[in-house]
Write a protein that holds these residues in place. Structure first.
Motif, short mmCIF file in Angstrom:
data_model
loop_
_atom_site.label_atom_id
_atom_site.label_comp_id
_atom_site.label_asym_id
_atom_site.label_seq_id
_atom_site.Cartn_x
_atom_site.Cartn_y
_atom_site.Cartn_z
N THR A 139 0.83 -1.21 0.00
CA THR A 139 0.00 0.00 0.00
C THR A 139 0.87 1.25 0.00
N ALA A 140 1.98 1.23 0.73
CA ALA A 140 2.87 2.40 0.80
C ALA A 140 3.48 2.72 -0.55
N ARG A 141 3.62 1.72 -1.41
CA ARG A 141 4.19 1.97 -2.74
C ARG A 141 3.26 2.82 -3.61
N TYR A 142 2.03 2.94 -3.17
CA TYR A 142 1.07 3.80 -3.86
C TYR A 142 0.89 5.13 -3.11
N TYR A 143 1.85 5.44 -2.23
CA TYR A 143 1.90 6.70 -1.48
C TYR A 143 0.71 6.87 -0.53
N ARG A 144 0.16 5.78 -0.09
CA ARG A 144 -0.95 5.82 0.87
C ARG A 144 -0.39 5.51 2.26
N PHE A 145 0.40 6.47 2.75
CA PHE A 145 1.21 6.22 3.94
C PHE A 145 0.39 6.15 5.23
N GLU A 146 -0.68 6.91 5.33
CA GLU A 146 -1.50 6.83 6.54
C GLU A 146 -2.15 5.46 6.66
N GLU A 147 -2.66 4.95 5.55
CA GLU A 147 -3.25 3.60 5.57
C GLU A 147 -2.18 2.56 5.86
N ALA A 148 -1.01 2.74 5.27
CA ALA A 148 0.09 1.79 5.49
C ALA A 148 0.48 1.77 6.96
N ALA A 149 0.48 2.95 7.60
CA ALA A 149 0.83 3.03 9.02
C ALA A 149 -0.18 2.26 9.87
N GLU A 150 -1.46 2.38 9.54
CA GLU A 150 -2.48 1.65 10.30
C GLU A 150 -2.33 0.15 10.12
N LEU A 151 -1.98 -0.27 8.93
CA LEU A 151 -1.76 -1.69 8.68
C LEU A 151 -0.54 -2.19 9.45
N ALA A 152 0.50 -1.37 9.51
CA ALA A 152 1.69 -1.75 10.29
C ALA A 152 1.33 -1.88 11.77
N ARG A 153 0.48 -0.99 12.26
CA ARG A 153 0.04 -1.07 13.66
C ARG A 153 -0.72 -2.37 13.91
N ARG A 154 -1.53 -2.78 12.96
CA ARG A 154 -2.26 -4.05 13.12
C ARG A 154 -1.29 -5.21 13.16
N ALA A 155 -0.25 -5.14 12.33
CA ALA A 155 0.77 -6.19 12.34
C ALA A 155 1.48 -6.25 13.68
N ILE A 156 1.80 -5.08 14.23
CA ILE A 156 2.49 -5.02 15.52
C ILE A 156 1.60 -5.55 16.64
N ALA A 157 0.31 -5.23 16.58
CA ALA A 157 -0.61 -5.70 17.62
C ALA A 157 -0.68 -7.22 17.66
N MET A 158 -0.48 -7.85 16.51
CA MET A 158 -0.54 -9.31 16.44
C MET A 158 0.80 -9.97 16.73
N ASP A 159 1.88 -9.27 16.41
CA ASP A 159 3.21 -9.87 16.58
C ASP A 159 4.20 -8.77 16.95
N ARG A 160 4.36 -8.53 18.23
CA ARG A 160 5.24 -7.47 18.71
C ARG A 160 6.72 -7.85 18.61
N GLU A 161 7.01 -9.08 18.24
CA GLU A 161 8.39 -9.54 18.15
C GLU A 161 8.99 -9.31 16.77
N ASN A 162 8.20 -8.79 15.84
CA ASN A 162 8.68 -8.59 14.47
C ASN A 162 9.20 -7.16 14.30
N PRO A 163 10.52 -6.97 14.28
CA PRO A 163 11.06 -5.61 14.17
C PRO A 163 10.76 -4.94 12.83
N ARG A 164 10.50 -5.74 11.81
CA ARG A 164 10.21 -5.15 10.49
C ARG A 164 8.94 -4.32 10.53
N SER A 165 7.95 -4.77 11.28
CA SER A 165 6.70 -4.01 11.37
C SER A 165 6.94 -2.66 12.03
N GLN A 166 7.74 -2.64 13.09
CA GLN A 166 8.07 -1.38 13.75
C GLN A 166 8.86 -0.48 12.81
#
Length: 211
Positions: A139-166
Motif C-alpha cells: 500500500t505504501a508503494r502507492y503513497y498511501r502512507f496513513e493507511e500503510a501506518a495503520e496496517l503496520a500497527r495491526r501487524a504489531i498488535a498481532m506480533d510485537r516480536e517482528n522488528p520489520r513491522s516497527q
C-alpha cells in the motif's frame, strides 16, 4: 549484509545467476535470474524472461508468485490477480501468497476479497501479523502512507516480536510528518534488530537534524 531489496547489489546477482546458468542450467536458475533482472531493468524486462519459462515451470508455485509480483509492479492488476490465484492453487498454504493477494485486493479497493484473503492467511496461522505488514508495504508503494501506518500497527498488535513491522511503521510515519512517533517506532525496531542498516541510518538522520 543487505537488509532490504534496495540495498542488494542486484547487478552483481544478475551476473552470478548468468554464470550459474552457464555452469548448471535449469529453469529455476533462469527464474531467479529473471527476478534479479527485474530488480535492475524493471518488471517488464523480468516478465519477458519469466514468460519464456512457462512450459517448464507451470507447475511450480514460485514461478507464478514471482510472475504475479512483476505483473503487479508493472500495473497489470488483472493478470497479477490471476497469477496469484494460480500460485495459491498450487500451494494453498502459502502465507505470503495469501498476504500478497490480499494486498492486491486492498489497493484496488475490493474490500470483500481483501478480507477473504486475509482470513485465509489467518486461518492457517492466527497470529500471522506479517500479513498486515505485507499489505501495508505494498500500500505504501502507492503513497498511501496513513493507511500503510495503520496496517503496520495491526501487524504489531498481532506480533510485537517482528522488528520489520516497527521499522515500516517508523518509515510511514516519517512520510506523514509524525516525526516523534516515527522515531519511537524506529528505536523499538533497532532495539530488536541492531544490525538493520536502514533503521540505523534513519535514526542517525534524526540525530543529525537535532544538532
Amino acid at each position: 549484509r543487505a537488509t532490504s531489496a534496495s540495498e542488494t547489489d542486484w547487478r552483481q546477482i544478475v551476473l552470478l545467476y548468468e554464470r550459474l546458468g552457464e555452469l548448471r542450467p535449469s529453469p529455476v536458475t533462469a527464474l531467479n535470474h529473471a527476478v534479479a533482472v527485474a530488480m535492475v531493468d524493471g518488471p517488464d524486462a523480468g516478465l519477458t524472461l519469466i514468460d519464456a519459462l512457462d512450459d517448464d515451470l507451470d507447475g511450480y508455485y514460485l514461478f507464478h508468485a514471482a510472475r504475479a509480483d512483476l505483473l503487479r509492479r508493472s500495473g497489470q492488476m488483472v493478470d497479477a490477480r490471476a497469477a496469484y490465484e494460480r500460485a495459491l492453487a498450487l500451494n494453498p498454504n502459502s502465507l505470503e501468497g495469501h498476504a500478497k493477494s490480499a494486498a492486491l485486493y486492498y489497493v484496488e479497493g475490493k474490500d470483500a476479497e481483501y478480507k477473504q484473503a486475509i482470513s485465509a492467511a489467518l486461518k492457517i496461522n492466527p497470529v500471522y501479523g506479517e500479513a498486515f505488514r505485507v499489505v501495508g508495504e505494498i500500500t505504501a508503494r502507492y503513497y498511501r502512507f496513513e493507511e500503510a501506518a495503520e496496517l503496520a500497527r495491526r501487524a504489531i498488535a498481532m506480533d510485537r516480536e517482528n522488528p520489520r513491522s516497527q521499522a515500516d511503521l517508523g518509515m510511514y510515519l516519517m512520510r506523514t510528518g509524525d516525526e516523534l512517533n516515527a522515531r519511537r517506532a524506529l528505536e523499538l525496531s533497532f532495539r530488536a534488530d541492531p544490525y538493520d542498516v536502514v533503521t540505523y541510518n534513519l535514526l542517525s538522520l534524526f540525530e543529525s537534524l537535532e544538532k
